[in-house]
Design an enzyme around this catalytic site. Structure first.
Site, mmCIF file in Angstrom:
data_model
loop_
_atom_site.group_PDB
_atom_site.id
_atom_site.type_symbol
_atom_site.label_atom_id
_atom_site.label_comp_id
_atom_site.label_asym_id
_atom_site.label_seq_id
_atom_site.Cartn_x
_atom_site.Cartn_y
_atom_site.Cartn_z
ATOM 1 N N ARG A 47 13.067 -7.491 21.037
ATOM 2 C CA ARG A 47 14.467 -7.544 20.613
ATOM 3 C C ARG A 47 15.326 -6.623 21.463
ATOM 4 O O ARG A 47 16.473 -6.937 21.795
ATOM 5 C CB ARG A 47 14.591 -7.143 19.140
ATOM 6 C CG ARG A 47 14.068 -8.185 18.154
ATOM 7 C CD ARG A 47 13.932 -7.601 16.762
ATOM 8 N NE ARG A 47 15.193 -7.006 16.317
ATOM 9 C CZ ARG A 47 15.263 -5.955 15.519
ATOM 10 N NH1 ARG A 47 14.163 -5.366 15.072
ATOM 11 N NH2 ARG A 47 16.438 -5.482 15.154
ATOM 12 N N SER A 107 12.531 -4.609 9.957
ATOM 13 C CA SER A 107 11.950 -3.562 10.795
ATOM 14 C C SER A 107 11.845 -2.245 10.030
ATOM 15 O O SER A 107 10.787 -1.601 10.007
ATOM 16 C CB SER A 107 12.795 -3.381 12.055
ATOM 17 O OG SER A 107 12.284 -2.350 12.866
ATOM 18 N N ASP A 163 10.217 8.764 -0.565
ATOM 19 C CA ASP A 163 10.672 9.025 0.802
ATOM 20 C C ASP A 163 12.130 8.596 0.928
ATOM 21 O O ASP A 163 12.697 7.983 0.014
ATOM 22 C CB ASP A 163 9.812 8.269 1.817
ATOM 23 C CG ASP A 163 9.951 8.799 3.247
ATOM 24 O OD1 ASP A 163 10.674 9.796 3.460
ATOM 25 O OD2 ASP A 163 9.345 8.191 4.147
ATOM 26 N N LYS A 164 12.728 8.931 2.079
ATOM 27 C CA LYS A 164 14.077 8.479 2.409
ATOM 28 C C LYS A 164 14.080 7.932 3.819
ATOM 29 O O LYS A 164 13.162 8.188 4.611
ATOM 30 C CB LYS A 164 15.105 9.605 2.279
ATOM 31 C CG LYS A 164 14.817 10.854 3.095
ATOM 32 C CD LYS A 164 15.175 10.842 4.540
ATOM 33 C CE LYS A 164 16.645 11.000 4.803
ATOM 34 N NZ LYS A 164 16.857 11.395 6.265
ATOM 35 N N HIS A 165 15.112 7.186 4.131
ATOM 36 C CA HIS A 165 15.298 6.714 5.506
ATOM 37 C C HIS A 165 16.776 6.833 5.844
ATOM 38 O O HIS A 165 17.638 6.407 5.072
ATOM 39 C CB HIS A 165 14.860 5.262 5.672
ATOM 40 C CG HIS A 165 15.149 4.735 7.043
ATOM 41 N ND1 HIS A 165 14.320 4.980 8.116
ATOM 42 C CD2 HIS A 165 16.187 4.002 7.530
ATOM 43 C CE1 HIS A 165 14.833 4.424 9.204
ATOM 44 N NE2 HIS A 165 15.964 3.821 8.880
ATOM 45 N N SER A 166 17.060 7.417 7.006
ATOM 46 C CA SER A 166 18.425 7.488 7.503
ATOM 47 C C SER A 166 18.589 6.515 8.657
ATOM 48 O O SER A 166 17.683 6.360 9.486
ATOM 49 C CB SER A 166 18.727 8.905 7.986
ATOM 50 O OG SER A 166 19.930 8.923 8.735
ATOM 51 N N LYS A 215 7.836 -0.746 7.821
ATOM 52 C CA LYS A 215 7.172 0.541 8.058
ATOM 53 C C LYS A 215 7.150 1.389 6.780
ATOM 54 O O LYS A 215 6.164 2.075 6.504
ATOM 55 C CB LYS A 215 7.879 1.288 9.190
ATOM 56 C CG LYS A 215 7.772 0.585 10.541
ATOM 57 C CD LYS A 215 8.286 1.427 11.676
ATOM 58 C CE LYS A 215 9.797 1.514 11.720
ATOM 59 N NZ LYS A 215 10.447 0.277 12.181
ATOM 60 N N LYS A 216 8.220 1.351 6.003
ATOM 61 C CA LYS A 216 8.259 2.129 4.771
ATOM 62 C C LYS A 216 7.273 1.573 3.738
ATOM 63 O O LYS A 216 6.610 2.324 3.024
ATOM 64 C CB LYS A 216 9.680 2.144 4.207
ATOM 65 C CG LYS A 216 10.659 2.966 5.047
ATOM 66 C CD LYS A 216 10.234 4.415 5.150
ATOM 67 C CE LYS A 216 11.195 5.254 5.959
ATOM 68 N NZ LYS A 216 10.715 6.649 6.123
ATOM 69 N N THR A 273 13.826 13.250 14.002
ATOM 70 C CA THR A 273 13.183 14.304 13.223
ATOM 71 C C THR A 273 11.929 14.832 13.907
ATOM 72 O O THR A 273 11.660 16.037 13.908
ATOM 73 C CB THR A 273 12.859 13.790 11.808
ATOM 74 O OG1 THR A 273 14.074 13.418 11.157
ATOM 75 C CG2 THR A 273 12.152 14.846 10.978
#
Length: 438
Positions: A168, A183, A80-83, A187-188, A120
């Protein structure tokens, strides 16, 4: 140890051990720790910071606060990726199917837009019937049979993070790199990934405005992710202008379909998507190195296979079977399409990408609060990039709006985002500026 003693320890500059952190996260999850105590610890961390070991422990504790997905029945690497977010960033829509073509399994859990950044999930939900939150059975079925599925976070993935982030958000502690790291990665990790590539953006449209801030976050994320057992690298990419030439929801989906079908490809969008994909394939062992990975990604797009996989994913998650053949029939359209022209002819020398995103929010295509509804039809297309000539024939963008009032508001905001001058005034930035690895 009592929660208030854990707060005291960090307030005074002490080091929290994994047991302290696990105890506190358990309390966040089950309500045993009060909102005031959570806020106090967040503020103590904001000022005192966490060591890498503390960040790893916090990330793992939040991961284990809910479900952790298991993909052991799938033989392909789980990627997977995260931006970190930006404007016109629809990379996931092209990246996931191309990675699947190249042999990865991609269970992509994405979020919604907030503020000037797009989400997304909001984009995909502009496709009629698309199920953004399927049950786990359908999610697993689509990943296994199609190779990728892009969905939203379920309620029981890292639930401690959801409560922690909410507190927060109202206590001015969101900007802590320590807490941002935990954070994102909790989740990932809960998604059961084996390989992760981070797209950490910097510039006028990014949450991290300076390159130095973005690099510090990327280094933290890579160190903590690898420390938690997730193979991770990061790319630092430019967000000093919209990444795609479209910003909005349905308009970004159309932009992605055009990219996948090869009818229109934005150069910077191609560079970022192929770079992230090449990095992911190399890290997952599906390519010998990022260069080979990029070549494999290019072939997945140029062969049309990535487009075919995207169409299958849309159909498997409830969308139209012929969506890729005629997306314009299904995607919602705003009644007004109004070009916006610069006051003077010249070359675009600078763009405040955040302000472009704000123009989309003015149209109703974004959120200022998590509970806000978005209009999938509105947005901006043909967004002029740095170096583009704008004049009476070439607008800086075309606004898609529901009414004239929206047009007026968005037009004023969009115009304020642009600086027009001479080519010699342009400050050039590499689209992909740096790579961070363990």
């Amino acid at each position: 140890m009592l929660p208030q003693e854990i707060v005291r320890l960090k307030r005074d500059g002490g080091t929290l051990n994994p047991d302290h952190i696990q105890l506190f996260v358990n309390g966040i999850t089950d309500g045993g720790v009060t909102e005031g105590q959570v806020a106090a610890l967040a503020m103590a961390i904001f000022f005192r910071g966490l060591s890498i070991d503390e960040r790893v422990a916090l990330t793992l504790a939040m991961r284990d606060s809910g479900d952790v997905l298991d993909w052991s029945d799938i033989e392909a690497p789980i990627v997977d990726k995260h931006s970190t977010g930006g404007v016109g960033d629809n990379v996931s829509l092209m990246l996931a199917p191309a990675l699947a073509v190249c042999g990865a399994a991609v269970p992509m859990i994405s979020g919604r837009g907030l503020g000037h950044t797009g989400g997304t999930l909001d984009k995909l939900e502009s496709i009629p019937g698309y199920t953004a939150k399927p049950d786990n059975t359908l999610f697993r079925k689509v990943v296994k049979e199609v190779g990728c599925a892009i969905i939203g976070q379920t309620a029981n993935l890292a639930p401690a993070d959801k409560r922690f982030y909410g507190i927060r958000d109202v206590t001015a502690t969101v900007e802590s790199i320590d807490l941002i790291t935990a954070s994102i990665l909790s989740k990932k990790l809960a998604a059961g990934l084996e390989t992760l590539v981070l797209d950490v953006k910097w510039g006028t449209g990014a949450f991290m405005g300076s390159y130095e801030e973005a690099k510090a976050l990327a280094e933290s994320l890579v160190l903590v992710a690898n420390g938690a057992g997730l193979k991770t690298t990061a790319l630092l990419t430019d967000m000093n202008e919209s990444l795609a030439s479209a910003a909005g929801n349905a308009v970004e989906v159309q932009n992605a379909v055009d990219f996948l079908k090869g009818t229109h490809i934005d150069n910077r969008l191609w560079d970022v998507t192929v770079a992230i994909g090449g990095e992911a394939l190399a890290t997952a062992g599906l390519a010998a190195n990022p260069e080979e990975g990029r070549a494999n990604m290019s072939r997945a797009f140029e062969s049309g296979e990535a487009a075919e996989v995207f169409g299958r994913m849309v159909t498997a998650l409830g969308g139209p079977a012929d969506f890729m053949d005629k997306p314009e029939v299904y995607l919602p359209k705003a009644p007004l399409e109004v070009p916006v022209y610069a006051p003077e002819a010249g070359i675009v020398t600078k763009v405040d990408a955040r302000t472009v995103g704000v123009a989309v929010v003015e149209l109703g295509g974004g959120r200022t609060a998590p509970e806000d509804e978005v209009d999938p039809a509105v947005g901006i297309i043909n967004i002029a990039g740095v170096g583009t000539t704008v004049d009476s024939d070439n607008p800086i963008g075309i606004i898609h709006a529901q009414n004239e009032d929206q047009v007026r508001r968005a037009q004023d905001v969009l115009l304020s985002a642009y600086t027009v001058g001479e080519a010699s005034e342009i400050a050039e930035f590499d689209t992909v500026r740096d790579r961070i690895a363990k």
